[in-house]
Write an enzyme that holds these catalytic residues in place. Sequence first.
Site, PDB file in Angstrom:
ATOM      1  N   SER A   1      -3.337 -47.379  22.865  1.00 47.17           N
ATOM      2  CA  SER A   1      -3.520 -48.625  23.609  1.00 47.17           C
ATOM      3  C   SER A   1      -3.807 -48.421  25.093  1.00 47.17           C
ATOM      4  O   SER A   1      -4.182 -49.378  25.775  1.00 47.17           O
ATOM      5  CB  SER A   1      -2.277 -49.502  23.455  1.00 47.17           C
ATOM      6  OG  SER A   1      -2.003 -49.691  22.086  1.00 47.17           O
TER       7      SER A   1
ATOM      8  N   ASP B   1      -2.018 -55.323  13.155  1.00 48.43           N
ATOM      9  CA  ASP B   1      -1.521 -55.312  14.525  1.00 48.43           C
ATOM     10  C   ASP B   1      -0.192 -54.597  14.507  1.00 48.43           C
ATOM     11  O   ASP B   1       0.497 -54.558  13.493  1.00 48.43           O
ATOM     12  CB  ASP B   1      -1.348 -56.739  15.040  1.00 48.43           C
ATOM     13  CG  ASP B   1      -1.191 -56.788  16.550  1.00 48.43           C
ATOM     14  OD1 ASP B   1      -2.188 -57.146  17.215  1.00 48.43           O
ATOM     15  OD2 ASP B   1      -0.107 -56.419  17.050  1.00 48.43           O
TER      16      ASP B   1
ATOM     17  N   HIS C   1       0.434 -62.172  17.552  1.00 51.22           N
ATOM     18  CA  HIS C   1       0.732 -62.554  18.930  1.00 51.22           C
ATOM     19  C   HIS C   1       0.449 -64.027  19.187  1.00 51.22           C
ATOM     20  O   HIS C   1       0.363 -64.453  20.338  1.00 51.22           O
ATOM     21  CB  HIS C   1      -0.076 -61.686  19.901  1.00 51.22           C
ATOM     22  CG  HIS C   1       0.328 -60.254  19.852  1.00 51.22           C
ATOM     23  ND1 HIS C   1       1.360 -59.732  20.594  1.00 51.22           N
ATOM     24  CD2 HIS C   1      -0.146 -59.221  19.097  1.00 51.22           C
ATOM     25  CE1 HIS C   1       1.491 -58.428  20.334  1.00 51.22           C
ATOM     26  NE2 HIS C   1       0.589 -58.104  19.415  1.00 51.22           N
TER      27      HIS C   1
ATOM     28  N   CYS D   1      -2.033 -56.481  22.289  1.00 54.32           N
ATOM     29  CA  CYS D   1      -2.420 -57.080  21.017  1.00 54.32           C
ATOM     30  C   CYS D   1      -3.608 -56.333  20.409  1.00 54.32           C
ATOM     31  O   CYS D   1      -4.684 -56.245  21.004  1.00 54.32           O
ATOM     32  CB  CYS D   1      -2.800 -58.546  21.236  1.00 54.32           C
ATOM     33  SG  CYS D   1      -3.589 -59.284  19.802  1.00 54.32           S
TER      34      CYS D   1
END
Lengths: 620, 382
Positions: free
Chosen positions: A329, A368, A374, A388
């Site tokens: 991420s 996810d 989310h 997310c």
Amino acid sequence: MAQFDTRVTLKDHLRETQLFSSRIIFFFAITVILIIVLVSRMVYLQIFSHQHYTTLSQNNRVSLVPIPPTRGLIYDRNGVILAQNLPSFTLELIPEKIEDMDLIITELRAIIELSDEDIQRFEKLRNQTSKFKAVPLRYRLTEEEVARFSARRHRFPGVDIAARLMRHYPHGKLAVHALGYVGRINEAELKKLDSASYNGTTHVGKNGVERSYETILHGEVGFKRVETSAQGRVIRVLEEQRPIPGKDLFLHLDIAVQAAAEAALGENRGAIVAIDPRTGGVIALASMPGFDPNPFVNGIETAAYTALATSTQQPLFNRAIKGRYPPGSTLKPFIGLAGLEYDVIHGGSTIACPGWYMLKNDERRYRDWKRDGHGEEVTLRGAIRESCDVYFYDLALNLGIDRISAFMRHFGFGEYTGIDILGETRGLSPSREWKRRAKREMWYPGETLITGIGQGFNLASPLQLAVGTAILANNGLHIEPRLAMALQNSDSNEKEYLPFSVAGTVPVIKKSNWDYVIDSMIKVVHSARGSARRIGEDSSYIIAGKTGTAQVFGIKQNERYIKEEVELHLRDHALFVAFAPARNPTIAVSVIVENGGSGGGVAAPIARKVLDAYIQGSRT
Amino acid sequence: MSFNSSRQYSPWVDRRQSKSMMGIVRGFHLDWPLFAGLLVLSVVGLFILYSASGQDLGTIGRQVLRLTMAFMVMLLIAQIPPHHLEFWTPWVFSLGIVLLLAVLLFGDVGKGAQRWLDLGLFRFQPSELMKIAVPMMVAWYLSEKAMPPSFLRILVALSIIVVPVTLIMKQPDLGTSLLVGSAGAIVLLLTGISWWLIGTAGILMAASAPVAWFYLMHDYQRQRVLTFLSPENDPLGSGYHIIQSKIAIGSGGIYGKGWLNGTQSQLDFLPERSTDFIFAVFAEEFGLIGILFLLSIFSYIVMRGLRIAYQAQDTYTRLLAGSLVLTFLVYVFVNIGMVSGLLPVVGVPLPLVSYGGTSMVTLMAAFGVLMSIHTHRKLLPS
């Protein structure tokens, strides 16, 4: 003789005299000729060949003895010494002055520890050296041994202790992967090195800046022209040219920050790279576990080396520049920026996140990290803040792999950073072209999705992450990372600062897009729902960051990732990238903790310690 | 060959005893010109030796002692009238042969060669004695009959030479056997044997060289010849001597590097520099100028010797004097020739200059014989 009468004898006598006289005259002539022959020979040797023999005579008589230069020292940015030259004591014997070698060695053994290996090496060296030259028997005597020997020196004629300068790293393990170390020149290096300038030098940089700045640190060899006897004994010095010592090297490295970084990583395997985005200067470069370089200087013992080389912890491996990790991420801010700059999304664009994402005509669910999703209206800011995945699946799909890979290249992903130590990895930033070349396969849309969350083929070194983060912090200015800051001649106080090297700039389409992303990264740390909110609560300065939790192995559909059930080496890598102070960044950092688990929980607190050490221990 | 009988013992009246202008002491036999030449050479030699020995006064002291002894031997022999020498010739020669045989059987071994005979008090090289005994014997034998000798007598004379030369070669001592052989051969050449015969003999000797190479020479001697032919093939081994010696001479140039300043010699590059290769030390330090000076002293001595031989009054003394002085010339030429790379390395010292004892005594004894021959002349009625 009685038959000869007197007359005959007299006649013969006269004839004999004449005969003899002619022979004497003949030999007189011979004498003259022989003398002329000798004189001619001398004229030939001493006049016509004089030049030739004078040269030969000079070559016989004069030899050059190299004087190796003193190696330059290495300091950190604040002048803390990182690599120095310390006198090291060597026990030396002059065979010529020793009557009974075996007896002397036996007696020496009583006061100084001598291994059989030492003695074998000594005997070998002794056979290769002239009798009147000192042959080393034991290196690295302890001070106690030096004292013990000194007290009994009178009992050992021909034995002495010589002090030589030896490279020493006072901080031991600290920053070893940045500094590297010197070691004895091996045969392969001997062939490569310029034999003239390394005449007399015994050690050469093997790794890190010791290796990459070898020519600067080494200096220039000096020499003595000496007159020697046929046995090689030096009679007198005819001419001397002093060596030019190597230049001292000042690094951008801040040893206090480095120490904080290594302490923060603690027993973890992992790496930290901290860069000053304004200069590209590497403030800290940690790869843990490390190792003590000092035993390598004079040749590490085989057992100790094997232990290091075969350890599953891989202490010799420089993770910071060579490690290839999925960025996870931590890549999302870059993808987000790409979306904004390519006008695929805008600040107000929202998406619904049910906790998974599906492509058309594909049954596979792209999950996810948050099973329940989310929410119905996830903006880019929220997607970065809470990391997310679904938002970025969608964004990546809309951007397409071609635009992603082009944009990532601007931030140095998949490219060499150009750092001034050797061995860095290029990482991997996948593209359609790359896949065709490397895998001979076409690009699948699903691969675009996972590229959008920094998984899949994506690989980056901690250094690359730090460089990319620094570019982001710098509003697109890409400066190559550098460990070396300045050079200084050992006899002066003037530092010669090395110039920055600007590798390029990322074209900024809308400055507000960058501000939006940076603002989102601040929210990661400084908002109630930020994935690294824990480190923002008590921070006296504003940090922009992004967590990452990179999967080491794939989870099958319909399986859940339960940390406790996964073997340690298959657990997620914890990542965190950050820069601070967010509005006026002076440091960009990347942290990777191998199999550390959660980026926000494990990597972010480590990064915070590094940032604190730099910003609050404030020196620039 | 019988020892004497037919030979007349002729006690010449030495008129020089009363008429000598040169003798300091009445009746003292000394040839001043020769003596002066030898003295100058000895002094020059001491200076070179001082440098060659690394300024070692001990060496100089021992050399001075030897020179003194050698000069005394010379003066002693100069007092013996030639006819006494002639009388004792066969006995001395026979003794020499016996001693050579003794050396081969019981001699001391030094440097791979058996040359020495240990007589308790001192060591003695019988081969040195033969340097004088052989020319004496050949001269003694040939002077029995009129000159030039018959072919048969030449063959006998040759055998007188070959026997001791072979014995010395067996020791092995190539240098000395060469000198002994040439001393004997020179006597033969001086007798006036025809050039035609000499030429044939020369061709025969050349033809027999391979025989010597394969059967008579030792490995080290063969090696020396090979080294002489191409010293550069073995620069650190046996070629080293010649290479270093040529470097020393050549680098000396015209004026030399100066006394005690020769780098080749002072820094040990030149081997055997006090003994056989001392000429190279001299050449390096004094240059061509010095060499011309040194060669003039040698020439002067040889010329004086030839004059003595020329003026000698009977066959025996003529032949002997001529042979002894020409042997001295051979010494000089072979030594300088080998040091400068003209000739193979054979162990021949530079007379009166090289450090070392036995050969010096023999040499001076030969000069004593020359002086004796010259100073015991009868004044012929004119």
